[in-house]
Design an enzyme around this catalytic site. Structure first.
Site, mmCIF file in Angstrom:
data_model
loop_
_atom_site.group_PDB
_atom_site.id
_atom_site.type_symbol
_atom_site.label_atom_id
_atom_site.label_comp_id
_atom_site.label_asym_id
_atom_site.label_seq_id
_atom_site.Cartn_x
_atom_site.Cartn_y
_atom_site.Cartn_z
ATOM 1 N N LYS A 24 0.966 -1.222 -0.073
ATOM 2 C CA LYS A 24 -0.116 -0.218 0.234
ATOM 3 C C LYS A 24 1.126 1.327 0.072
ATOM 4 O O LYS A 24 0.312 2.189 0.199
ATOM 5 C CB LYS A 24 -0.806 0.091 1.106
ATOM 6 C CG LYS A 24 -1.829 -1.143 1.161
ATOM 7 C CD LYS A 24 -3.164 -0.722 0.416
ATOM 8 C CE LYS A 24 -4.258 -1.785 0.424
ATOM 9 N NZ LYS A 24 -5.333 -1.722 -0.416
ATOM 10 N N ARG A 25 2.239 1.117 -0.270
ATOM 11 C CA ARG A 25 3.102 2.221 -0.276
ATOM 12 C C ARG A 25 3.068 2.964 1.097
ATOM 13 O O ARG A 25 3.475 4.135 1.217
ATOM 14 C CB ARG A 25 2.802 3.429 -1.406
ATOM 15 C CG ARG A 25 2.825 2.730 -2.774
ATOM 16 C CD ARG A 25 3.126 3.865 -3.822
ATOM 17 N NE ARG A 25 2.208 4.887 -3.700
ATOM 18 C CZ ARG A 25 2.292 6.153 -4.417
ATOM 19 N NH1 ARG A 25 3.443 6.221 -5.246
ATOM 20 N NH2 ARG A 25 1.382 7.266 -4.297
ATOM 21 N N ALA A 61 2.936 6.843 1.581
ATOM 22 C CA ALA A 61 1.902 7.689 0.445
ATOM 23 C C ALA A 61 0.919 8.356 1.134
ATOM 24 O O ALA A 61 0.043 8.798 0.239
ATOM 25 C CB ALA A 61 1.724 6.695 -0.548
ATOM 26 N N LEU A 63 -2.536 9.363 3.541
ATOM 27 C CA LEU A 63 -3.807 8.719 4.140
ATOM 28 C C LEU A 63 -4.242 7.621 3.051
ATOM 29 O O LEU A 63 -4.051 7.434 1.976
ATOM 30 C CB LEU A 63 -4.926 9.773 3.903
ATOM 31 C CG LEU A 63 -6.389 9.342 4.385
ATOM 32 C CD1 LEU A 63 -6.353 8.761 5.703
ATOM 33 C CD2 LEU A 63 -7.229 10.429 3.990
ATOM 34 N N LEU A 65 -6.490 6.117 1.226
ATOM 35 C CA LEU A 65 -7.714 6.724 0.520
ATOM 36 C C LEU A 65 -8.825 5.667 0.214
ATOM 37 O O LEU A 65 -9.871 5.757 0.299
ATOM 38 C CB LEU A 65 -7.284 7.346 -0.800
ATOM 39 C CG LEU A 65 -6.310 8.675 -0.512
ATOM 40 C CD1 LEU A 65 -5.936 9.066 -2.057
ATOM 41 C CD2 LEU A 65 -7.139 9.666 0.247
ATOM 42 N N GLY A 110 0.051 12.730 3.660
ATOM 43 C CA GLY A 110 0.108 12.444 4.962
ATOM 44 C C GLY A 110 1.438 11.799 5.245
ATOM 45 O O GLY A 110 2.000 12.053 6.522
ATOM 46 N N GLU A 113 3.512 14.931 6.191
ATOM 47 C CA GLU A 113 3.062 15.298 7.406
ATOM 48 C C GLU A 113 3.820 14.500 8.589
ATOM 49 O O GLU A 113 4.147 15.005 9.539
ATOM 50 C CB GLU A 113 1.303 15.232 7.566
ATOM 51 C CG GLU A 113 0.602 16.060 6.877
ATOM 52 C CD GLU A 113 -0.792 15.987 6.870
ATOM 53 O OE1 GLU A 113 -1.526 16.882 7.251
ATOM 54 O OE2 GLU A 113 -1.256 14.959 6.564
ATOM 55 N N GLU A 133 -3.359 17.027 -2.617
ATOM 56 C CA GLU A 133 -4.837 16.875 -2.430
ATOM 57 C C GLU A 133 -5.724 17.765 -3.106
ATOM 58 O O GLU A 133 -6.981 17.233 -3.158
ATOM 59 C CB GLU A 133 -4.897 17.572 -0.634
ATOM 60 C CG GLU A 133 -4.171 16.687 0.315
ATOM 61 C CD GLU A 133 -2.712 16.617 0.392
ATOM 62 O OE1 GLU A 133 -2.196 15.791 1.222
ATOM 63 O OE2 GLU A 133 -2.202 17.344 -0.248
ATOM 64 N N GLY A 141 -5.058 17.015 6.653
ATOM 65 C CA GLY A 141 -5.537 16.825 7.857
ATOM 66 C C GLY A 141 -4.731 16.534 8.962
ATOM 67 O O GLY A 141 -5.242 16.063 10.212
#
Length: 273
Positions: A24-25, A61, A63, A65, A110, A113, A133, A141
């Site tokens: 999922k990276r 990578a 959040l 999604l 994220g 972040e 985003e 977020g």
């Protein structure tokens, strides 16, 4: 010690924390965030520094999604998710133990972040930074409007989000998103080397640096100087300071020389071209 989505192992005095969702990276879902929170809430007592990295070709990578799409969260639901990201990343930034990030591949959304919550960032030449985003119809977020914007300036962050611009490792380092670039494939080794060096510092000095400087930056100049003097008083009257200053007085402590700067320049520029 290992967990499903995040693994932890000790390398001497350094805890190596690895995001472990390479398929999922290393995207962050609720389970991964909970594991990160648990790890940074109770690091091994012997850990004097941390290296944070990701399994596989990418650091993170951002959040997850797919989970976000499948859960169809309400605004209140997602605000609570954001607050969990904030509290977890606060534990990384303000937990009192220096965290060195070993970056490679995607450091996106994220993931950026998360990287911005660490204290030292070593990038492999494969690293790229982005805040996509806008193209996905979402908004940051996990704290980017505070942490990332303070590193690169709010205007630059707005530009990255509006345009979807992708920054190379070299461009990211120019903006402060990375502090050095390793030789190819060696960001983890370079981060470990730095973390082991940091672990040799006085623990109270390390604690003061990683918990107070960013907070002081939020204060007025007058309040910041007062807070600095309080922290200096605590650190510089501790038990360990006498032995370390004694080594300086008797000239057994290595002096700061230009060789230190040269070594850093070689490490940072080894593959930047």
């Amino acid at each position: 010690m290992s967990q499903k989505n995040v693994t932890v192992h000790m390398d001497e005095e350094v805890a190596v924390v690895t995001l472990n969702r390479p398929a999922k990276r290393n995207a962050i879902d609720e389970a991964t965030l909970a594991e990160l929170d648990g790890i940074f809430s109770s690091l091994p007592r012997e850990a004097k520094a941390v290296v944070l990295t990701g399994a596989g070709p990418h650091f993170c990578a951002g959040l997850d999604l797919k989970e976000h799409h499948d859960k169809e969260r309400t605004a209140v639901d997602f605000m609570r998710v954001c607050q969990r990201w904030h509290s977890t990343f606060d534990k990384i930034q303000y937990g009192g133990i220096p965290v060195v990030a070993a970056l490679h591949g995607a450091v996106v959304g994220g993931g950026l972040e998360l990287a911005a919550a660490t204290h030292v960032r070593v990038a492999d030449p494969s690293t790229y930074f982005a805040l996509p985003e806008g193209q996905k119809g979402i908004f940051t977020g996990g704290g980017a409007t505070v942490r990332v914007a303070r590193i690169i300036t709010p205007g630059r962050m707005v530009e990255m989000m509006l345009t979807g611009r992708v920054l190379t490792a070299k461009a990211g380092m120019a903006l402060g998103l990375a502090h050095e670039i390793s030789v190819p494939g060696e960001s983890l080794r370079a981060a470990l080397t730095l973390a082991k060096r940091v672990a040799k510092n006085a623990a109270l000095s390390n604690y003061a640096m990683v918990t107070s400087i960013s907070r002081i930056a939020d204060m007025s100049a007058t309040d910041g100087m007062f807070a600095e003097s309080l922290m200096a008083a605590v650190v510089q009257t501790g038990g360990e300071v006498q032995s370390r200053l004694g080594a300086f007085v008797d000239k057994s402590l290595a002096k700061v020389t230009p060789q230190h700067a040269a070594a850093g320049a070689v490490a940072a520029g080894a593959s930047a071209g």
